[in-house]
Design an enzyme around this catalytic site. Sequence first.
Site, PDB file in Angstrom:
ATOM      1  N   ASP A 183     -10.528   1.984  -3.608  1.00 41.67           N
ATOM      2  CA  ASP A 183     -10.601   3.469  -3.430  1.00 41.67           C
ATOM      3  C   ASP A 183     -11.396   4.181  -4.473  1.00 41.67           C
ATOM      4  OD1 ASP A 183      -9.158   3.752  -1.006  1.00 41.67           O
ATOM      5  OD2 ASP A 183      -7.306   3.054  -2.040  1.00 41.67           O
ATOM      6  N   GLU A 185       1.124  -0.299  -4.997  1.00 39.12           N
ATOM      7  CA  GLU A 185       0.189   0.953  -5.291  1.00 39.12           C
ATOM      8  C   GLU A 185       0.955   2.079  -5.503  1.00 39.12           C
ATOM      9  OE1 GLU A 185      -3.734   3.011  -3.340  1.00 39.12           O
ATOM     10  OE2 GLU A 185      -1.855   2.793  -2.110  1.00 39.12           O
ATOM     11  N   ASP A 207       0.835  -1.254   0.065  1.00 37.12           N
ATOM     12  CA  ASP A 207       0.211  -0.010   0.021  1.00 37.12           C
ATOM     13  C   ASP A 207       0.994   1.158  -0.012  1.00 37.12           C
ATOM     14  OD1 ASP A 207      -2.656   1.322   0.431  1.00 37.12           O
ATOM     15  OD2 ASP A 207      -1.702   1.886   2.311  1.00 37.12           O
TER      16      ASP A 207
END
Length: 517
Positions: A369, A286, A261
């Site tokens: 998201d 990410e 992340d």
Amino acid sequence: MEAALAARDRARRGLTTSSDTASGVAVVQRTDEATSTLAKSRQPLNENNTTKAKLSKLSTDMAPQTPFASPLSRPLPSTPCGNGRELILQGFNWESCNEKANNDRSWYQLLNEKVPEIAAAGFTSVWMPPPTKSVSKQGYLPTDLYNLNSFYGSEDELRSCVARMREYNITPVADIVINHRCAEAQDDAGRWNKYTGKIDWDARAITCENPQFGGQGSQSTGEDYLPAPNIDHTQQFVRKDLKEWLSWMRDDVGFRGWRFDFVKGYSGVFTGEYVEETRPFLSFGEFWDECSYRDGVLEYNQDAHRQRTCDWVDSTGGNTAAFDFTTKGILQEAVARTEYWRLIDTKGRPPGFCGMWPSRAVTFIENHDTGSTLQHWPFPRDKILQGYCYILTHPGTPTVFYDHWVDPKWSEAIGVMLDIRKRTGLSSNAAAVHIERATAGLYAAHIGHAQEMYTEGLSMDVDVKRPSICMKLGVEDWSPNAAKVGNLSWKCTASGDGWAIWEDKNHLEDEEISKAR
């Protein structure tokens, strides 16, 4: 974009061919592309032989952007995305943490029940939510990393779900949140910087840009994340603890992949070090960077955007892939505005990261998201299947969002596309895309296996002797039979509003004969 199609042919003359003495095959490389630091490595990863590599002395030679480079002590897999034919299901959305409160069963229990269905659909991997105790329900503000009781379920339920996935040959991928970590105790000044649990750090583990947390570490090697204390990865004790935790997550809990992340928050060198130490079957990060817009409209050329993603992957030593945000941004703009000319770059290739480095590109159209209940950057809902028609036929490692997979409006068509990809053997390695048309109302492409073995990059020469497909997006009529693509005979095996996929009839007939036997 007729000029781009013409440029593609000129770009072909920029290819060089050399002999790979180790394998005895011709290797084609682009002279104008960034190449991987691991381009020569083709050693497959054997999950049964993934013991830790002994790290040599830290060196600054491999990553001049930071003095904390971890040298790769042995060749890594030819791709951080398994065998190149992985199909990933994102196994949660933003509200999955509320499953227990809403339906009296945990999210892990729900996933456990769906494992046979997930396997039958053809998914080889499931990206699971952050597994640790967290301040936030969704898990992205972790506290005690060894405490695996979360809003998604208990540690026992997590272990049971992971074990069942592995029984069905599905690779469970953990969402690793190590850019920041919330402390559970305050210092004498009332600042939250005292950690509890097995990893009981103090303020030295927090970067010095976080005065509200009293950070006593070094400056951050990436972007600051304001809501929580940023972890100082330059500290050797921090890296040691994180590598031990990741090894425990792999060897004891049973995870076989990492999704990192917010990797913009710390140097990719550290991600590369963690991956080298723990040797996951899958590893991707990410790196969510902003695309270029002008007056609210996406600019055509996004080369700088995908290059930044490429640079981050390179900083890991090439052992970690990245989500292809470039492709998502361009694709959703193209389908929403009926501007399919966007789907070809100036050299005749796909314009996203998958058109530059497909073995390191994890493609997607939506996640927890961008979509779900947050809707930060949503894909047009009336064009969802056009989006999947693109990413499930093009090179890269495609990811299907859970909400789309279970929605009756889309699930059947997604299943058919997954079957076509598996049947054709499309891969993120040695892939080829020949774009046939890219106009305002039409995008059409021939996709399959490259005629030559590519170490990196993407070929535009499809091997017609092997299974391949044609696809189209848009409102204009187009058929590979009328266009005489590859001088082959084509059969339309999937279609819908604004999209269609064709397969080579010869290979379809061969497969039917093989099944009959």
